[in-house]
Design a protein around this motif. Structure first.
Motif, PDB file in Angstrom:
ATOM      1  N   PRO A   1      11.150  -0.723  -2.245  1.00 21.11           N
ATOM      2  CA  PRO A   1       9.713  -0.676  -1.930  1.00 21.11           C
ATOM      3  C   PRO A   1       8.772  -0.978  -3.096  1.00 21.11           C
ATOM      4  O   PRO A   1       7.835  -1.773  -2.928  1.00 21.11           O
ATOM      5  CB  PRO A   1       9.520   0.740  -1.375  1.00 21.11           C
ATOM      6  CG  PRO A   1      10.811   1.021  -0.686  1.00 21.11           C
ATOM      7  CD  PRO A   1      11.847   0.422  -1.595  1.00 21.11           C
ATOM      8  N   PRO A   2       8.967  -0.381  -4.301  1.00 20.37           N
ATOM      9  CA  PRO A   2       8.044  -0.745  -5.385  1.00 20.37           C
ATOM     10  C   PRO A   2       8.169  -2.209  -5.798  1.00 20.37           C
ATOM     11  O   PRO A   2       7.184  -2.824  -6.224  1.00 20.37           O
ATOM     12  CB  PRO A   2       8.434   0.197  -6.530  1.00 20.37           C
ATOM     13  CG  PRO A   2       9.814   0.663  -6.214  1.00 20.37           C
ATOM     14  CD  PRO A   2       9.901   0.680  -4.727  1.00 20.37           C
TER      15      PRO A   2
ATOM     16  N   ASN B   1       7.934   6.100   1.296  1.00 18.91           N
ATOM     17  CA  ASN B   1       8.089   4.760   0.732  1.00 18.91           C
ATOM     18  C   ASN B   1       6.767   4.032   0.596  1.00 18.91           C
ATOM     19  O   ASN B   1       6.637   3.122  -0.223  1.00 18.91           O
ATOM     20  CB  ASN B   1       9.056   3.937   1.588  1.00 18.91           C
ATOM     21  CG  ASN B   1      10.506   4.250   1.300  1.00 18.91           C
ATOM     22  OD1 ASN B   1      11.027   3.931   0.238  1.00 18.91           O
ATOM     23  ND2 ASN B   1      11.170   4.905   2.233  1.00 18.91           N
ATOM     24  N   LEU B   2       5.770   4.430   1.388  1.00 17.69           N
ATOM     25  CA  LEU B   2       4.438   3.845   1.234  1.00 17.69           C
ATOM     26  C   LEU B   2       3.869   4.157  -0.143  1.00 17.69           C
ATOM     27  O   LEU B   2       3.192   3.325  -0.751  1.00 17.69           O
ATOM     28  CB  LEU B   2       3.499   4.393   2.318  1.00 17.69           C
ATOM     29  CG  LEU B   2       3.263   3.528   3.554  1.00 17.69           C
ATOM     30  CD1 LEU B   2       2.321   4.234   4.509  1.00 17.69           C
ATOM     31  CD2 LEU B   2       2.740   2.153   3.179  1.00 17.69           C
ATOM     32  N   ILE B   3       4.153   5.368  -0.634  1.00 20.74           N
ATOM     33  CA  ILE B   3       3.659   5.774  -1.949  1.00 20.74           C
ATOM     34  C   ILE B   3       4.231   4.868  -3.027  1.00 20.74           C
ATOM     35  O   ILE B   3       3.510   4.366  -3.898  1.00 20.74           O
ATOM     36  CB  ILE B   3       4.017   7.245  -2.235  1.00 20.74           C
ATOM     37  CG1 ILE B   3       3.313   8.175  -1.236  1.00 20.74           C
ATOM     38  CG2 ILE B   3       3.647   7.626  -3.678  1.00 20.74           C
ATOM     39  CD1 ILE B   3       3.739   9.625  -1.363  1.00 20.74           C
TER      40      ILE B   3
ATOM     41  N   ILE C   1      12.734  -9.996  -0.821  1.00 19.87           N
ATOM     42  CA  ILE C   1      13.124  -8.639  -1.221  1.00 19.87           C
ATOM     43  C   ILE C   1      13.129  -7.712  -0.001  1.00 19.87           C
ATOM     44  O   ILE C   1      14.011  -6.860   0.144  1.00 19.87           O
ATOM     45  CB  ILE C   1      12.187  -8.096  -2.310  1.00 19.87           C
ATOM     46  CG1 ILE C   1      12.358  -8.898  -3.598  1.00 19.87           C
ATOM     47  CG2 ILE C   1      12.470  -6.620  -2.589  1.00 19.87           C
ATOM     48  CD1 ILE C   1      11.358  -8.550  -4.674  1.00 19.87           C
ATOM     49  N   GLY C   2      12.146  -7.888   0.873  1.00 17.54           N
ATOM     50  CA  GLY C   2      12.111  -7.094   2.091  1.00 17.54           C
ATOM     51  C   GLY C   2      13.350  -7.314   2.933  1.00 17.54           C
ATOM     52  O   GLY C   2      13.954  -6.353   3.445  1.00 17.54           O
ATOM     53  N   LEU C   3      13.764  -8.562   3.085  1.00 18.87           N
ATOM     54  CA  LEU C   3      14.973  -8.877   3.849  1.00 18.87           C
ATOM     55  C   LEU C   3      16.214  -8.282   3.199  1.00 18.87           C
ATOM     56  O   LEU C   3      17.113  -7.777   3.888  1.00 18.87           O
ATOM     57  CB  LEU C   3      15.130 -10.389   3.982  1.00 18.87           C
ATOM     58  CG  LEU C   3      14.281 -11.078   5.053  1.00 18.87           C
ATOM     59  CD1 LEU C   3      14.487 -12.589   4.995  1.00 18.87           C
ATOM     60  CD2 LEU C   3      14.643 -10.552   6.437  1.00 18.87           C
TER      61      LEU C   3
ATOM     62  N   GLY D   1       3.829   0.242  -6.842  1.00 23.57           N
ATOM     63  CA  GLY D   1       4.289  -1.044  -7.363  1.00 23.57           C
ATOM     64  C   GLY D   1       3.217  -2.099  -7.266  1.00 23.57           C
ATOM     65  O   GLY D   1       2.994  -2.875  -8.211  1.00 23.57           O
ATOM     66  N   MET D   2       2.515  -2.133  -6.140  1.00 20.17           N
ATOM     67  CA  MET D   2       1.443  -3.094  -5.939  1.00 20.17           C
ATOM     68  C   MET D   2       0.270  -2.818  -6.888  1.00 20.17           C
ATOM     69  O   MET D   2      -0.279  -3.745  -7.501  1.00 20.17           O
ATOM     70  CB  MET D   2       0.975  -3.027  -4.477  1.00 20.17           C
ATOM     71  CG  MET D   2      -0.105  -4.016  -4.106  1.00 20.17           C
ATOM     72  SD  MET D   2      -0.427  -4.019  -2.322  1.00 20.17           S
ATOM     73  CE  MET D   2      -0.774  -2.277  -2.040  1.00 20.17           C
TER      74      MET D   2
END
Length: 302
Positions: free
Chosen positions: A166-167, A34-36, A132-134, A41-42
């Motif tokens: 994630p993105p 998910n880091l990828i 979005i994280g929540l 996205g960032m």
């Protein structure tokens, strides 16, 4: 001297074992994958907004670490909740919440703390990223783990919502406006997950059956599962047309990967060894996701 060395070695082994248990608790493989997608996205948000990457190192740090924490924390909570069924499945029976190497109360505290810290870090970038994280945490912990996973065959689709954010988090941390491209990344991740996890469920069908988890192959059988896999893969075909801003080379690459995955999916109707086919589909899905998201970064650099 020898006793001192023995004690040092024992302490080193204990620390190594504890670290491995911690990484297992937070499902480090899921965190890394998910880091990828978060980074991509960032990165694309920086690229399309014109913001300077190296001048926003604080945002990059907060986004990557914050998103990693909420994912890791959610996975820890999932492990605590599922410890009563994880012992049935080969791939999960060694988890520290099952073996008792990490007490469930301690694991829950670790998970909740990481979620809290990660959420704070995301809100330090933009409100949109924090929200979005929540949403991702709620979807994974409440809607998937605690509600749908053990009750409904649609559990995979419910879980796909959290896996697709994630993105969006990465993009929103830079640009809270969330352009069409950001939502296409979300759709790509959302649509990718059912064929990925259905293939895995076919490989592990007897384990899911023993754990009484209503995965599609358990409830509907392999034939219906194949249909669903092909339909979901086919749904990926239009998405490259919405990513033409990334250039023709990426469009060609993404389309070729989509067609290749669909062809492999259709080949499943003729292959007699259905488990072998499911393995091929699973491996293809992993390479598909990694290569496409890395390619998105590469085409905007060169």
């Amino acid at each position: 001297m020898s006793n001192s060395r023995t004690m040092t070695d024992a302490m080193g082994e204990a620390a190594s074992s504890a670290w491995k248990d911690f990484l297992s608790l937070i499902k480090i493989g899921i965190v890394n994958s998910n880091l990828i997608t978060t980074f991509t996205g960032m990165w694309l948000a920086f690229y399309f907004s014109g913001a300077h990457f190296l001048q926003s190192l604080d945002v990059i740090f907060l986004t990557l670490v914050g998103s990693s924490f909420i994912i890791a924390g959610s996975c820890a909570v999932n492990n605590v909740y599922d410890r009563d069924i994880d012992h049935v499945m080969d791939r999960t029976k060694g988890r520290p919440t099952v073996t008792g190497k990490i007490h469930s109360g301690k694991a829950l505290a670790i998970g909740l703390f990481m979620i809290l810290l990660g959420t704070i870090m995301l809100f330090m970038t933009t409100i949109t990223a924090g929200v979005i994280g929540l949403i991702g945490v709620i979807c994974y912990v409440l809607l998937y783990t605690m509600w749908s996973k053990r009750r409904y065959v649609s559990n995979t689709i419910v879980g796909s919502i959290s896996g697709a954010v994630p993105p969006l988090i990465g993009w929103a941390a830079v640009d809270g406006g969330l352009s069409t491209t950001a939502w296409v990344l979300f759709l790509l991740m959302f649509i990718w997950q059912p064929p990925h996890f259905y293939a895995l469920a076919m490989k592990r069908v007897e384990e899911y059956r023993a754990a009484n988890i209503p995965m599609l192959p358990v409830v509907k059988g392999f034939k219906v599962t194949k249909h669903h896999i092909v339909w979901w893969v086919a749904a990926l075909l239009p998405l490259p047309f919405f990513l033409l801003d990334l250039g023709l080379p990426f469009f060609i690459l993404a389309t070729a990967f989509n067609i290749g995955w669909l062809a492999l999916g259709l080949a499943g109707y003729k292959m007699k060894d259905e488990i072998k086919w499911s393995r091929l589909m699973f491996v293809y899905s992993l390479n598909y996701l990694t290569i496409l998201f890395v390619a998105m970064v590469i085409v905007t650099v060169v």
